[in-house]
Design a protein around this motif. Sequence first.
Motif, PDB file in Angstrom:
ATOM      1  N   GLN A   1       0.826  -1.210   0.000  1.00 40.31           N
ATOM      2  CA  GLN A   1       0.000   0.000   0.000  1.00 40.31           C
ATOM      3  C   GLN A   1       0.859   1.259   0.000  1.00 40.31           C
TER       4      GLN A   1
ATOM      5  N   ALA B   1       2.709   1.545  -3.437  1.00 39.18           N
ATOM      6  CA  ALA B   1       1.788   1.882  -4.529  1.00 39.18           C
ATOM      7  C   ALA B   1       1.325   3.335  -4.421  1.00 39.18           C
ATOM      8  N   GLN B   2       0.936   3.766  -3.237  1.00 44.75           N
ATOM      9  CA  GLN B   2       0.445   5.132  -3.070  1.00 44.75           C
ATOM     10  C   GLN B   2       1.552   6.161  -3.326  1.00 44.75           C
TER      11      GLN B   2
ATOM     12  N   ALA C   1       2.253   6.371  -7.053  1.00 48.23           N
ATOM     13  CA  ALA C   1       1.188   7.132  -7.713  1.00 48.23           C
ATOM     14  C   ALA C   1       1.333   8.619  -7.438  1.00 48.23           C
TER      15      ALA C   1
ATOM     16  N   LYS D   1       1.308   5.470 -13.004  1.00 46.78           N
ATOM     17  CA  LYS D   1       0.001   4.830 -13.054  1.00 46.78           C
ATOM     18  C   LYS D   1       0.135   3.471 -12.363  1.00 46.78           C
ATOM     19  N   VAL D   2      -0.631   3.272 -11.304  1.00 46.10           N
ATOM     20  CA  VAL D   2      -0.436   2.107 -10.449  1.00 46.10           C
ATOM     21  C   VAL D   2      -1.749   1.356 -10.244  1.00 46.10           C
ATOM     22  N   HIS D   3      -1.662   0.042 -10.356  1.00 48.16           N
ATOM     23  CA  HIS D   3      -2.819  -0.838 -10.168  1.00 48.16           C
ATOM     24  C   HIS D   3      -2.365  -1.991  -9.280  1.00 48.16           C
TER      25      HIS D   3
ATOM     26  N   ASP E   1      -4.930   7.426  -5.380  1.00 47.59           N
ATOM     27  CA  ASP E   1      -4.710   7.420  -6.827  1.00 47.59           C
ATOM     28  C   ASP E   1      -4.379   6.025  -7.347  1.00 47.59           C
ATOM     29  N   VAL E   2      -4.615   5.004  -6.527  1.00 55.10           N
ATOM     30  CA  VAL E   2      -4.268   3.636  -6.896  1.00 55.10           C
ATOM     31  C   VAL E   2      -5.529   2.837  -7.188  1.00 55.10           C
ATOM     32  N   ASN E   3      -5.555   2.163  -8.338  1.00 53.68           N
ATOM     33  CA  ASN E   3      -6.661   1.270  -8.672  1.00 53.68           C
ATOM     34  C   ASN E   3      -6.425  -0.085  -8.004  1.00 53.68           C
TER      35      ASN E   3
END
Length: 404
Positions: free
Chosen positions: A28, A31-32, A35, A40-42, A68-70
């Motif tokens: 987490q 990723a955050q 982003a 671009k983060v998924h 901003d993370v999918n």
Amino acid sequence: MLKMLNYRIIHLSKYYPPDRGGIETHVQILAQTQAALGAKVHVVCVNGFDKEGNLSTKTKTVNEIDGDVNITRLGRLGSFARFDICPELPKKLYQLVKEPNTLLHLHTPNPTMLIALTTLHKRVPLVITHHSDVIKQKVLKYGLRPFEHLIYSQSSRVLTTSFPYIEGSKFLQLYRHKLSYLPLGLPSSNYVQPNQIALTFSSSLKEKYQGPIWLAVGRLVYYKALHIAIEALSRVPGTLIVVGVGSLKQELKALAQKLGVDDRIVWLGRLSEDELVGAYHAATALWFPSNIRSEGFGLVQVEAMASGCPVINANIPGSGVPWVSRHEQEGLTVAINDPIALAKAAKRLLDEPGLRNRLVISSRKRSEYFNHVTMAQRSFEFYEEVLAQEWNYMNTSQSSVSSL
């Protein structure tokens, strides 16, 4: 880093918060932060919760946004020997990698994602963060090994969370030519400067429970070695506060009762982030007695250090744990499986003038090394190296075909 704006990062994690754990927290944060820096983060993970938010073995696929993370939480039919059965996973992975400029970042141990990757008959840039070896689960370890070798061989880069872990892993030595390490990072401001909720919770703990307060944070599972902490408590004054849940709770409570310390242990279970910060600030020290290499790093050590809570950890051979909080520098390190040594170290913090204050200052300084922005920026450097290698490979392959 600017190059990363043109690429999409897909993190393959076993689970994701609100599931709690070191890997989940790390994914987490990484990723955050990526982003926030423009990538671009998924994240793709297994859904461990039903629609009411309760833990469940049978779940449905849901898509979410975390800042901003999918997030794609894949539904599962069940779980067997740490392997989650997610029928939609292979199809979802194939859909994701069809999009151009995609890079996969796998976090292991993670049998579900690892096996699913073997169904991808497509070359995709792949980075693996190897958080720990599989140690105790022999069936899982040897049953998974062929899949591990296949995916690790196909990967572009394998990262560990510390250099000592590389040296201690026979499995990783097979991939030494593609190994690097990327320490876990943490946004430390909430720990350094706790908010009012954290401060109020800290005060309530100190008022309610007899000091000194010793803190243990982590899942109640075998390699956390909480039985060592309980045995150590029988040799020191104060209260042990345990934050975490797990399958060994009843066994540990029975041990506490047998040793006559059950009235000095508080089982708090799950806490909010603010409450956890408060617990660190209330404690004299974090006890971290994990005893095998399933514990590769121990992110809670960084949380404690940033909070000014010295760590007493165990000298796990070939693990990064004693490297994160170093003996006599930021904390105290004792032999594994030695409650007497843990108790003696705790007494030193109470009896040795100036020791705890010195460790508090050093701990806070050391925690700055494990900065989340530095971690994310370093990850971009690895990604760019991987993507450059992939670009060279594609050009070489095209040239070879053209010359035929």
